[in-house]
Design an enzyme around this catalytic site. Structure first.
Site, PDB file in Angstrom:
ATOM      1  N   ASP A 140     -11.411  10.273  15.985  1.00  0.00           N
ATOM      2  CA  ASP A 140     -10.828   9.334  17.134  1.00  0.00           C
ATOM      3  C   ASP A 140      -9.357   9.602  16.996  1.00  0.00           C
ATOM      4  O   ASP A 140      -8.620   9.428  18.079  1.00  0.00           O
ATOM      5  CB  ASP A 140     -11.116   7.827  17.368  1.00  0.00           C
ATOM      6  CG  ASP A 140     -10.935   7.156  15.784  1.00  0.00           C
ATOM      7  OD1 ASP A 140     -11.187   7.879  14.888  1.00  0.00           O
ATOM      8  OD2 ASP A 140     -10.871   6.034  15.886  1.00  0.00           O
ATOM      9  N   ARG A 183       5.333   2.823   8.746  1.00  0.00           N
ATOM     10  CA  ARG A 183       6.329   3.603   8.126  1.00  0.00           C
ATOM     11  C   ARG A 183       5.688   5.176   7.887  1.00  0.00           C
ATOM     12  O   ARG A 183       5.884   5.665   6.756  1.00  0.00           O
ATOM     13  CB  ARG A 183       6.691   3.196   6.900  1.00  0.00           C
ATOM     14  CG  ARG A 183       7.393   1.863   7.044  1.00  0.00           C
ATOM     15  CD  ARG A 183       8.023   1.623   5.817  1.00  0.00           C
ATOM     16  NE  ARG A 183       8.584   0.219   5.774  1.00  0.00           N
ATOM     17  CZ  ARG A 183       8.077  -0.918   5.101  1.00  0.00           C
ATOM     18  NH1 ARG A 183       7.128  -0.670   4.612  1.00  0.00           N
ATOM     19  NH2 ARG A 183       8.909  -2.039   5.340  1.00  0.00           N
ATOM     20  N   ASN A 187       2.393   6.970   4.037  1.00  0.00           N
ATOM     21  CA  ASN A 187       2.712   5.778   4.556  1.00  0.00           C
ATOM     22  C   ASN A 187       3.084   4.578   3.423  1.00  0.00           C
ATOM     23  O   ASN A 187       2.373   4.685   2.475  1.00  0.00           O
ATOM     24  CB  ASN A 187       1.664   5.374   5.684  1.00  0.00           C
ATOM     25  CG  ASN A 187       2.094   3.917   6.693  1.00  0.00           C
ATOM     26  OD1 ASN A 187       3.302   3.744   6.477  1.00  0.00           O
ATOM     27  ND2 ASN A 187       1.189   3.511   7.419  1.00  0.00           N
ATOM     28  N   ARG A 247       9.311   4.958  19.580  1.00  0.00           N
ATOM     29  CA  ARG A 247       8.398   3.868  19.136  1.00  0.00           C
ATOM     30  C   ARG A 247       8.968   2.576  18.501  1.00  0.00           C
ATOM     31  O   ARG A 247       8.555   1.529  18.477  1.00  0.00           O
ATOM     32  CB  ARG A 247       7.373   4.483  18.062  1.00  0.00           C
ATOM     33  CG  ARG A 247       6.312   3.605  17.547  1.00  0.00           C
ATOM     34  CD  ARG A 247       5.436   4.571  16.799  1.00  0.00           C
ATOM     35  NE  ARG A 247       4.716   3.961  15.778  1.00  0.00           N
ATOM     36  CZ  ARG A 247       4.643   4.207  14.329  1.00  0.00           C
ATOM     37  NH1 ARG A 247       5.078   5.384  13.898  1.00  0.00           N
ATOM     38  NH2 ARG A 247       3.935   3.418  13.587  1.00  0.00           N
ATOM     39  N   GLU A 261      -2.658  10.770   3.180  1.00  0.00           N
ATOM     40  CA  GLU A 261      -3.874  11.010   3.895  1.00  0.00           C
ATOM     41  C   GLU A 261      -3.729  12.422   4.472  1.00  0.00           C
ATOM     42  O   GLU A 261      -2.678  12.618   4.944  1.00  0.00           O
ATOM     43  CB  GLU A 261      -3.851  10.145   5.173  1.00  0.00           C
ATOM     44  CG  GLU A 261      -4.084   8.754   4.791  1.00  0.00           C
ATOM     45  CD  GLU A 261      -4.016   7.630   6.155  1.00  0.00           C
ATOM     46  OE1 GLU A 261      -4.971   6.881   6.321  1.00  0.00           O
ATOM     47  OE2 GLU A 261      -3.193   7.802   6.936  1.00  0.00           O
ATOM     48  N   GLU A 294       0.904  -1.219   0.075  1.00  0.00           N
ATOM     49  CA  GLU A 294       0.045  -0.041  -0.138  1.00  0.00           C
ATOM     50  C   GLU A 294       0.746   1.197  -0.040  1.00  0.00           C
ATOM     51  O   GLU A 294       1.829   1.186   0.467  1.00  0.00           O
ATOM     52  CB  GLU A 294      -0.926   0.071   1.081  1.00  0.00           C
ATOM     53  CG  GLU A 294      -2.142   0.956   1.187  1.00  0.00           C
ATOM     54  CD  GLU A 294      -3.028   0.850   2.470  1.00  0.00           C
ATOM     55  OE1 GLU A 294      -3.541  -0.189   2.813  1.00  0.00           O
ATOM     56  OE2 GLU A 294      -3.020   1.960   3.213  1.00  0.00           O
ATOM     57  N   ASP A 305       0.347   5.417   0.596  1.00  0.00           N
ATOM     58  CA  ASP A 305      -0.817   6.229   1.189  1.00  0.00           C
ATOM     59  C   ASP A 305      -0.487   7.434   1.040  1.00  0.00           C
ATOM     60  O   ASP A 305       0.509   8.184   1.799  1.00  0.00           O
ATOM     61  CB  ASP A 305      -1.015   5.928   2.446  1.00  0.00           C
ATOM     62  CG  ASP A 305      -1.507   4.611   2.692  1.00  0.00           C
ATOM     63  OD1 ASP A 305      -2.399   4.080   2.089  1.00  0.00           O
ATOM     64  OD2 ASP A 305      -1.513   4.009   3.896  1.00  0.00           O
TER      65      ASP A 305
END
Ligand SMILES: *[C@@H]1O[C@H](CO)[C@@H](O)[C@H](O)[C@H]1NC(C)=O
Length: 292
Positions: free
Chosen positions: A198, A133, A124, A278, A109, A105, A107
């Site tokens: 959210d 990523r 990503n 992270r 966004e 994928e 992306d």
């Protein structure tokens, strides 16, 4: 003398051709040429004989569309005007995705915001089902005021994310470092507008204000120049022969690297490559970034 001069000019000429690495200029085509609605068809409106469309999000539903074909490599571009005004909580996405479980994928966004506050562009890359990523940037313009083009160049060597003519991210083929690279799973192109309050705006603190619905994003362009392949195909029939496979598209040129660095230095908010909290050990492909 004369002939060595000629050789010289010739060599210079060749190297300057190799440096000219902007993707081919996209052609505007009507929505229906390349795309079909995916869900909530009644939330898609066609303007200008289908040369432009709007997606709308209200408290009942968002909506989305997808390419008719699936593709292995190519250049995919869309012009989008993001939801204007108070778009907090909304996400507008433009992405390529394969259809299986270990999916690939790519992306874009766009995370909305309160009126006057900046959008975030999150990108990503998933390979073989593995993502995490994320990179996030602010844009150097207001993406709600005018159309801007968002595009992906994808070949065996690299995946480049462009905003207009500016490369904002490169994912090099790092197979040599043990990183999977999308090469044998055709992808479809998708876009959608939905509620993600959210997490989208200030990490989910800013909720969608439904009093301002419907939220509307506008699209045109609908350019696809790729090697079309059946969903199950493992390779592209014309692999290596198309314009995006050629040497000048296998790496960015000097001007493009300078622009990429400008984005990295001035507009980057987050980069998974440098998020030691992270991701404890630096992902192998990130080593490539530092060479830039
Ligand atoms: C929204 O605006 C706030 C305040 O300027 C900013 O911190 C945030 O990064 C912006 N974008 C998103 C999507 O949260």
């Amino acid at each position: 003398m004369a002939s060595s001069l000629l050789v010289c000019i010739c060599v210079l000429g060749l190297s300057s051709v190799a440096m000219a690495a902007s993707p081919r200029k996209p052609i505007d085509v009507p929505f229906q040429r390349n795309y079909v609605p995916t869900w909530a068809n009644d939330h898609i409106k066609y303007i200008n004989g289908g040369n432009e469309i709007t997606l709308s999000l209200d408290k009942y539903t968002g909506t989305g569309f997808q390419s008719k074909g699936s593709y292995l490599f190519g250049h995919f571009s869309m012009q989008i005007k993001m939801v204007p005004g108070d778009s907090a909580g909304t996400v507008t996405a433009f992405y390529l995705s394969s259809q299986n479980s270990e999916h690939d994928e790519i992306d874009f966004e766009f995370l909305g915001n309160r009126t006057g506050q900046p959008y975030i562009l999150q990108t990503n890359v998933f390979t073989g089902g593995k993502g995490n990523r994320e990179q996030r940037i602010y844009l150097w313009f207001d993406p709600t005021k005018a159309y801007h083009s968002y595009s992906v160049l994808w070949n065996m060597y690299q995946i480049v994310f462009f905003v207009d003519d500016v490369p904002i991210r490169v994912f090099k083929n790092s197979k040599d470092l043990g990183v999977r690279f999308p090469f044998n799973q055709p992808m479809k192109i998708y876009s959608s507008l939905w509620n993600a309050d959210d997490w989208a705006t200030r990490g989910g603190l800013e909720k969608t204000n439904w009093a301002n619905a419907p939220f509307i994003a506008t699209y045109k362009g609908f350019h696809i120049d790729g090697c079309e392949a059946s969903v199950e195909a493992k390779f592209c029939a014309t692999q290596g022969k198309r314009w995006w496979d050629q040497r000048e598209f296998q790496d960015l040129d000097g001007v493009q690297y300078r622009r990429l660095n400008w984005v990295r230095q001035k507009y980057t908010i987050y980069n998974y490559c440098t998020d030691r909290a992270r991701i404890a050990t630096m992902p192998p492909e990130c080593k490539r970034d530092r060479d830039v």
